[in-house]
Write an enzyme that holds these catalytic residues in place. Structure first.
Site, PDB file in Angstrom:
ATOM      1  N   GLY A 170      20.814  72.814  -8.550  1.00 45.07           N
ATOM      2  CA  GLY A 170      20.363  72.402  -7.229  1.00 45.07           C
ATOM      3  C   GLY A 170      19.810  70.985  -7.096  1.00 45.07           C
ATOM      4  O   GLY A 170      19.324  70.615  -6.031  1.00 45.07           O
ATOM      5  N   VAL A 171      19.898  70.181  -8.163  1.00 41.83           N
ATOM      6  CA  VAL A 171      19.312  68.833  -8.083  1.00 41.83           C
ATOM      7  C   VAL A 171      20.200  67.840  -7.329  1.00 41.83           C
ATOM      8  O   VAL A 171      19.742  66.771  -6.922  1.00 41.83           O
ATOM      9  CB  VAL A 171      18.981  68.255  -9.486  1.00 41.83           C
ATOM     10  CG1 VAL A 171      17.877  69.056 -10.155  1.00 41.83           C
ATOM     11  CG2 VAL A 171      20.217  68.194 -10.369  1.00 41.83           C
ATOM     12  N   GLY A 172      21.472  68.183  -7.184  1.00 40.71           N
ATOM     13  CA  GLY A 172      22.372  67.291  -6.438  1.00 40.71           C
ATOM     14  C   GLY A 172      23.572  66.805  -7.230  1.00 40.71           C
ATOM     15  O   GLY A 172      24.200  65.812  -6.861  1.00 40.71           O
ATOM     16  N   LYS A 173      23.921  67.522  -8.308  1.00 48.02           N
ATOM     17  CA  LYS A 173      25.074  67.108  -9.135  1.00 48.02           C
ATOM     18  C   LYS A 173      26.356  67.015  -8.312  1.00 48.02           C
ATOM     19  O   LYS A 173      27.088  66.034  -8.403  1.00 48.02           O
ATOM     20  CB  LYS A 173      25.310  68.112 -10.273  1.00 48.02           C
ATOM     21  CG  LYS A 173      24.162  68.270 -11.225  1.00 48.02           C
ATOM     22  CD  LYS A 173      24.446  69.338 -12.264  1.00 48.02           C
ATOM     23  CE  LYS A 173      24.530  70.743 -11.691  1.00 48.02           C
ATOM     24  NZ  LYS A 173      23.265  71.246 -11.129  1.00 48.02           N
ATOM     25  N   THR A 174      26.614  68.065  -7.527  1.00 49.48           N
ATOM     26  CA  THR A 174      27.869  68.094  -6.762  1.00 49.48           C
ATOM     27  C   THR A 174      27.871  66.984  -5.706  1.00 49.48           C
ATOM     28  O   THR A 174      28.863  66.261  -5.557  1.00 49.48           O
ATOM     29  CB  THR A 174      28.054  69.470  -6.100  1.00 49.48           C
ATOM     30  OG1 THR A 174      28.068  70.460  -7.138  1.00 49.48           O
ATOM     31  CG2 THR A 174      29.353  69.545  -5.335  1.00 49.48           C
ATOM     32  N   SER A 175      26.748  66.815  -4.999  1.00 41.48           N
ATOM     33  CA  SER A 175      26.688  65.777  -3.954  1.00 41.48           C
ATOM     34  C   SER A 175      26.888  64.399  -4.573  1.00 41.48           C
ATOM     35  O   SER A 175      27.658  63.584  -4.061  1.00 41.48           O
ATOM     36  CB  SER A 175      25.325  65.798  -3.254  1.00 41.48           C
ATOM     37  OG  SER A 175      25.016  67.082  -2.813  1.00 41.48           O
TER      38      SER A 175
ATOM     39  N   ASP B 115      32.479  74.836 -11.693  1.00 43.55           N
ATOM     40  CA  ASP B 115      31.519  75.785 -11.153  1.00 43.55           C
ATOM     41  C   ASP B 115      32.288  76.884 -10.417  1.00 43.55           C
ATOM     42  O   ASP B 115      33.081  76.592  -9.525  1.00 43.55           O
ATOM     43  CB  ASP B 115      30.627  75.004 -10.179  1.00 43.55           C
ATOM     44  CG  ASP B 115      29.501  75.835  -9.615  1.00 43.55           C
ATOM     45  OD1 ASP B 115      29.555  77.071  -9.779  1.00 43.55           O
ATOM     46  OD2 ASP B 115      28.598  75.262  -9.018  1.00 43.55           O
TER      47      ASP B 115
ATOM     48  N   ASN C 218      16.976  62.215  -7.654  1.00 45.16           N
ATOM     49  CA  ASN C 218      17.416  62.530  -6.293  1.00 45.16           C
ATOM     50  C   ASN C 218      16.292  63.223  -5.514  1.00 45.16           C
ATOM     51  O   ASN C 218      15.329  63.714  -6.100  1.00 45.16           O
ATOM     52  CB  ASN C 218      18.658  63.431  -6.399  1.00 45.16           C
ATOM     53  CG  ASN C 218      19.325  63.670  -5.063  1.00 45.16           C
ATOM     54  OD1 ASN C 218      19.264  62.836  -4.159  1.00 45.16           O
ATOM     55  ND2 ASN C 218      19.969  64.822  -4.942  1.00 45.16           N
TER      56      ASN C 218
HETATM   57  N1  LIG Z   1      19.346  63.484  -1.374  1.00 46.14           N
HETATM   58  C1  LIG Z   1      19.544  64.626  -0.718  1.00 46.14           C
HETATM   59  N2  LIG Z   1      18.991  64.808   0.499  1.00 46.14           N
HETATM   60  C2  LIG Z   1      19.168  65.954   1.182  1.00 46.14           C
HETATM   61  N3  LIG Z   1      19.875  66.995   0.748  1.00 46.14           N
HETATM   62  C3  LIG Z   1      20.456  66.879  -0.468  1.00 46.14           C
HETATM   63  C4  LIG Z   1      20.322  65.697  -1.260  1.00 46.14           C
HETATM   64  N4  LIG Z   1      21.011  65.885  -2.418  1.00 46.14           N
HETATM   65  C5  LIG Z   1      21.539  67.112  -2.350  1.00 46.14           C
HETATM   66  N5  LIG Z   1      21.216  67.718  -1.193  1.00 46.14           N
HETATM   67  C6  LIG Z   1      21.564  69.067  -0.732  1.00 46.14           C
HETATM   68  O1  LIG Z   1      20.948  69.964  -1.647  1.00 46.14           O
HETATM   69  C7  LIG Z   1      21.804  71.069  -1.935  1.00 46.14           C
HETATM   70  C8  LIG Z   1      22.093  71.105  -3.422  1.00 46.14           C
HETATM   71  O2  LIG Z   1      22.846  69.943  -3.766  1.00 46.14           O
HETATM   72  P1  LIG Z   1      24.097  70.035  -4.734  1.00 46.14           P
HETATM   73  O3  LIG Z   1      24.941  71.182  -4.378  1.00 46.14           O
HETATM   74  O4  LIG Z   1      24.708  68.690  -4.777  1.00 46.14           O
HETATM   75  O5  LIG Z   1      23.314  70.333  -6.089  1.00 46.14           O
HETATM   76  P2  LIG Z   1      23.915  70.849  -7.482  1.00 46.14           P
HETATM   77  O6  LIG Z   1      23.074  70.244  -8.523  1.00 46.14           O
HETATM   78  O7  LIG Z   1      25.363  70.632  -7.525  1.00 46.14           O
HETATM   79  O8  LIG Z   1      23.618  72.405  -7.361  1.00 46.14           O
HETATM   80  P3  LIG Z   1      24.199  73.564  -8.323  1.00 46.14           P
HETATM   81  O9  LIG Z   1      23.409  73.479  -9.574  1.00 46.14           O
HETATM   82  O10 LIG Z   1      23.940  74.797  -7.533  1.00 46.14           O
HETATM   83  O11 LIG Z   1      25.659  73.268  -8.524  1.00 46.14           O
HETATM   84  C9  LIG Z   1      23.039  70.870  -1.090  1.00 46.14           C
HETATM   85  O12 LIG Z   1      22.884  71.579   0.099  1.00 46.14           O
HETATM   86  C10 LIG Z   1      23.041  69.365  -0.794  1.00 46.14           C
HETATM   87  O13 LIG Z   1      23.690  69.060   0.430  1.00 46.14           O
HETATM   88 MG   LIG Z   2      26.959  71.962  -7.872  1.00 47.07          MG
END
Ligand SMILES: Nc1ncnc2c1ncn2[C@@H]1O[C@H](COP(=O)(O)OP(=O)(O)OP(=O)(O)O)[C@@H](O)[C@H]1O
Ligand SMILES: [Mg+2]
Length: 325
Positions: A22-27, A49, A263
């Site tokens: 959930g830290v934002g890897k995918t974004s 994933d 992030n």
């Molecule tokens: N800087 C940001 N500001 C606002 N929302 C964000 C930001 N970065 C990510 N998000 C949101 O937070 C959520 C989690 O981000 P993301 O899916 O990129 O994380 P992840 O690390 O890929 O999660 P996972 O471990 O579940 O794969 C998503 O809804 C995304 O849109």
């Molecule tokens: Mg992800």
């Protein structure tokens, strides 16, 4: 600072993003992929994933295990979602088909060693899912059709598990191979005693191939010219500690890391008590993070008001990630 050191280094063909859930890897990996594609590179973004996260980020169906052109990008960007479970099923199937055979199983259990094969058949070795998915990724990378391959990896625990897989398999294999040799001698002896011809068993061959494949993956991951890992974190102690552990594991594995992205940093807002409390507690963690990550290029990204969904918002995030490119 920003990830411009990657954008400006065309040799970096394989860029992996990893960090806690959930830290934002995918974004961040999706935004990076858009930026590089719009810069003129032919880019493929891959997620291993099972949750179809790329489809969510790009608001476009990329599931189905095929390379799909991503729409709305001013450049050449494709996406691929690999299902790790599916890959593992295929390997299991292959092992069964090709014959890590009933004969071997029976012989092992006769000798009281059935735990060894049940290891393989029931509990796939740890990290196997990711290894199989990564093996597919590396095969694509070796074909050389893309200037850049961006990999959105599974959360931290899995990545570390994956990195230790070659050792695990090595020892597991070592045990299997040694026993196999002993066993085939014993079997051949018994068979010759009853006048039977020993049948060919391909399990050793298959396990050797699997091991070779995994060692090749590791070698590719350790190629500092072409491959680098970007650690993504957020300003909470839990996440920063976990990122520190991830960095140690990656360094131990000789995988190049130059960048840490922090992030979801809250903006200052003293008029809202909740926001202000969050802001100040994050600032404390940030101070600590800046210190412990001082050997790395740090990119700090704000917590945005909206989810980062769709090409337009990802592009906006990219402009922050590559602010000084
Ligand atoms: N800087 C940001 N500001 C606002 N929302 C964000 C930001 N970065 C990510 N998000 C949101 O937070 C959520 C989690 O981000 P993301 O899916 O990129 O994380 P992840 O690390 O890929 O999660 P996972 O471990 O579940 O794969 C998503 O809804 C995304 O849109
Ligand atoms: Mg992800």
């Amino acid at each position: 600072m920003s990830l411009s050191n990657i954008a400006n280094d065309p040799n970096k063909r394989m860029i992996l993003f990893g960090g806690k859930g959930g830290v934002g890897k995918t974004s961040i990996s999706s935004a990076t992929a858009i930026y590089l594609a719009e810069q003129g590179d032919k880019v493929l973004i891959i997620s291993t994933d099972p949750a179809h996260s790329l489809s969510d980020a790009f608001s476009q169906d990329l599931s189905g295990g095929e390379v799909i052109q991503i729409e709305g990008v001013d450049g050449d960007l494709c996406g691929l979602e690999i299902s790790p479970e599916k890959g593992t099923e295929e390997v299991k199937h292959m092992l069964e088909e090709e014959g890590v055979s009933d004969e071997l199983n029976q012989s092992l259990s006769m000798l009281g060693l059935d735990d060894l094969t049940s290891d393989l058949h029931q509990n796939t070795p740890p990290g196997m899912d990711e290894a199989v998915a990564l093996s597919q990724v590396m095969q694509i990378a070796r074909q050389g059709d893309y200037d850049r391959i961006i990999l959105d990896t599974a959360p931290t625990g899995h990545t570390i598990r994956l990195l230790s897989l070659p050792e695990f398999l090595d020892s597991f294999l070592g045990r299997l191979l040694k026993m196999r040799v002993k066993l085939s001698n014993t079997l051949a002896f018994f068979k010759s005693m009853v006048g039977m011809e020993a049948e060919k068993d391909r399990s050793v061959e298959i396990m050797e191939k699997l091991k070779e494949n995994i060692l090749q993956i590791r070698e590719d991951l350790q190629n500092h010219t072409e491959t680098e890992f970007v650690v993504v974190s957020i300003p909470t102690l839990m996440s920063v500690y976990e990122s520190e552990r991830l960095l140690v594991a990656l360094t131990e594995q000789n995988i190049l890391v130059r960048n840490v992205v922090i992030n979801q940093i809250m903006p200052r807002n003293e008029s809202c008590p909740f926001c202000s409390a969050r802001y100040h507690s994050q600032q404390e963690v940030l101070e600590y993070a800046r210190q412990v990550f001082s050997d790395y290029v740090q990119t700090e990204l704000p917590y945005l008001a909206e989810e980062v969904k769709g090409v337009e918002k990802l592009r906006k995030l990219a402009s922050m990630i590559f602010s000084d490119a």
